[in-house]
Scaffold this motif. Structure first.
Motif, PDB file in Angstrom:
ATOM      1  N   ILE A 130      33.327  64.898  65.278  1.00  0.00           N
ATOM      2  CA  ILE A 130      33.493  64.689  66.720  1.00  0.00           C
ATOM      3  C   ILE A 130      33.749  63.214  67.006  1.00  0.00           C
ATOM      4  O   ILE A 130      34.642  62.861  67.782  1.00  0.00           O
ATOM      5  N   ARG A 131      32.965  62.330  66.376  1.00  0.00           N
ATOM      6  CA  ARG A 131      33.167  60.889  66.583  1.00  0.00           C
ATOM      7  C   ARG A 131      34.544  60.463  66.087  1.00  0.00           C
ATOM      8  O   ARG A 131      35.222  59.657  66.720  1.00  0.00           O
ATOM      9  N   HIS A 132      34.966  61.010  64.932  1.00  0.00           N
ATOM     10  CA  HIS A 132      36.297  60.697  64.398  1.00  0.00           C
ATOM     11  C   HIS A 132      37.377  61.163  65.363  1.00  0.00           C
ATOM     12  O   HIS A 132      38.350  60.456  65.609  1.00  0.00           O
ATOM     13  N   HIS A 133      37.203  62.361  65.914  1.00  0.00           N
ATOM     14  CA  HIS A 133      38.181  62.885  66.866  1.00  0.00           C
ATOM     15  C   HIS A 133      38.260  62.002  68.106  1.00  0.00           C
ATOM     16  O   HIS A 133      39.354  61.682  68.573  1.00  0.00           O
ATOM     17  N   GLU A 134      37.105  61.601  68.634  1.00  0.00           N
ATOM     18  CA  GLU A 134      37.089  60.758  69.830  1.00  0.00           C
ATOM     19  C   GLU A 134      37.677  59.378  69.552  1.00  0.00           C
ATOM     20  O   GLU A 134      38.357  58.806  70.392  1.00  0.00           O
ATOM     21  N   THR A 135      37.401  58.835  68.363  1.00  0.00           N
ATOM     22  CA  THR A 135      37.802  57.472  68.056  1.00  0.00           C
ATOM     23  C   THR A 135      39.215  57.383  67.501  1.00  0.00           C
ATOM     24  O   THR A 135      39.936  56.434  67.805  1.00  0.00           O
ATOM     25  N   VAL A 136      39.634  58.361  66.717  1.00  0.00           N
ATOM     26  CA  VAL A 136      40.908  58.253  66.002  1.00  0.00           C
ATOM     27  C   VAL A 136      41.942  59.266  66.495  1.00  0.00           C
ATOM     28  O   VAL A 136      43.012  58.906  66.967  1.00  0.00           O
ATOM     29  N   THR A 137      41.617  60.546  66.377  1.00  0.00           N
ATOM     30  CA  THR A 137      42.608  61.588  66.641  1.00  0.00           C
ATOM     31  C   THR A 137      43.053  61.609  68.094  1.00  0.00           C
ATOM     32  O   THR A 137      44.253  61.633  68.375  1.00  0.00           O
ATOM     33  N   LEU A 138      42.107  61.621  69.003  1.00  0.00           N
ATOM     34  CA  LEU A 138      42.456  61.697  70.425  1.00  0.00           C
ATOM     35  C   LEU A 138      43.295  60.504  70.883  1.00  0.00           C
ATOM     36  O   LEU A 138      44.325  60.702  71.534  1.00  0.00           O
ATOM     37  N   PRO A 139      42.925  59.252  70.546  1.00  0.00           N
ATOM     38  CA  PRO A 139      43.797  58.144  70.931  1.00  0.00           C
ATOM     39  C   PRO A 139      45.183  58.227  70.300  1.00  0.00           C
ATOM     40  O   PRO A 139      46.173  57.858  70.932  1.00  0.00           O
ATOM     41  N   LYS A 140      45.269  58.726  69.062  1.00  0.00           N
ATOM     42  CA  LYS A 140      46.589  58.872  68.443  1.00  0.00           C
ATOM     43  C   LYS A 140      47.440  59.865  69.217  1.00  0.00           C
ATOM     44  O   LYS A 140      48.617  59.624  69.469  1.00  0.00           O
ATOM     45  N   VAL A 141      46.843  60.989  69.589  1.00  0.00           N
ATOM     46  CA  VAL A 141      47.584  62.010  70.323  1.00  0.00           C
ATOM     47  C   VAL A 141      47.990  61.494  71.697  1.00  0.00           C
ATOM     48  O   VAL A 141      49.137  61.651  72.125  1.00  0.00           O
ATOM     49  N   LEU A 142      47.029  60.880  72.374  1.00  0.00           N
ATOM     50  CA  LEU A 142      47.333  60.379  73.718  1.00  0.00           C
ATOM     51  C   LEU A 142      48.330  59.227  73.689  1.00  0.00           C
ATOM     52  O   LEU A 142      49.130  59.070  74.595  1.00  0.00           O
ATOM     53  N   GLY A 143      48.287  58.419  72.628  1.00  0.00           N
ATOM     54  CA  GLY A 143      49.178  57.277  72.545  1.00  0.00           C
ATOM     55  C   GLY A 143      50.515  57.572  71.906  1.00  0.00           C
ATOM     56  O   GLY A 143      51.393  56.715  71.881  1.00  0.00           O
ATOM     57  N   SER A 144      50.690  58.790  71.381  1.00  0.00           N
ATOM     58  CA  SER A 144      51.921  59.084  70.653  1.00  0.00           C
ATOM     59  C   SER A 144      53.159  59.010  71.539  1.00  0.00           C
ATOM     60  O   SER A 144      54.227  58.632  71.076  1.00  0.00           O
ATOM     61  N   SER A 145      53.043  59.358  72.803  1.00  0.00           N
ATOM     62  CA  SER A 145      54.212  59.302  73.675  1.00  0.00           C
ATOM     63  C   SER A 145      54.194  58.090  74.601  1.00  0.00           C
ATOM     64  O   SER A 145      55.081  57.944  75.429  1.00  0.00           O
TER      65      SER A 145
END
Length: 184
Positions: A130-145
């Motif tokens: 969950i922490r990895h998702h909040e810190t890494v995955t979610l910002p990557k997805v949100l920042g991809s576009s």
């Protein structure tokens, strides 16, 4: 997408210099084309994000939980009772049963401790995910576009400048085109 975002400003500048070559001023039309293309790009990215969000709303947390296996092992814990009572020496038989009960109790305690440690470890892994998702995955997805959206906004501004000031834009890029032409 990264290459498109990197080369688009260069392409716009080259087209602008190229539009400075002809005698007719095409910057009004070019500005309108840039604004339309960048607006369509922004709309497409917004629709793509909306579709992904709608798809994500269909999922629930339970969809990601592992399926529970209710299959049980049907082995015998107590084997001393299978043979029956030893009628010649019932006290030894009771001692064997007590010893086996003690072994099973100790084994159950060890199993419970190991299961508790395993559950603690699984909880730690889940929280880490969950922490990895909040810190890494979610910002990557949100920042991809975000690069495409920022580029689209810059192109909208540039196209608006071309629409608002087509003559000065033509004069600037015509001078650039003439200087580049004189270098060759």
């Amino acid at each position: 997408m990264l290459y498109i975002s990197a080369f688009t400003p260069l392409i716009i500048i080259l087209i602008s210099v190229g539009l400075g070559l002809p005698a007719r001023n095409w910057f009004l039309e070019f500005g309108l084309a840039v604004v339309v293309i960048s607006s369509i790009t922004t709309i497409a990215l917004a629709l793509q994000s909306a579709r992904a969000a709608a798809k994500a709303e269909k999922w629930t947390f339970d969809d990601f939980l592992p399926k529970v296996d209710d299959g049980r092992s049907y082995n015998f814990k107590f084997t001393a009772g299978i043979t029956g009572v030893d009628t010649r020496n019932p006290i030894d038989h009771l001692r064997r049963q007590i010893d086996e009960l003690q072994r099973v109790a100790i084994q159950d305690e060890d199993n419970a401790i190991r299961r508790h440690q395993m559950i603690d470890r699984r909880i730690d892994i889940c929280l880490a995910k969950i922490r990895h998702h909040e810190t890494v995955t979610l910002p990557k997805v949100l920042g991809s576009s975000s690069g495409a959206v920022a580029l689209s906004a810059m192109l909208t501004l540039l196209g608006s400048v071309y629409l608002a000031f087509p003559v000065p834009a033509y004069e600037i890029f015509s001078a650039c085109a003439q200087r580049l032409g004189s270098l060759w």
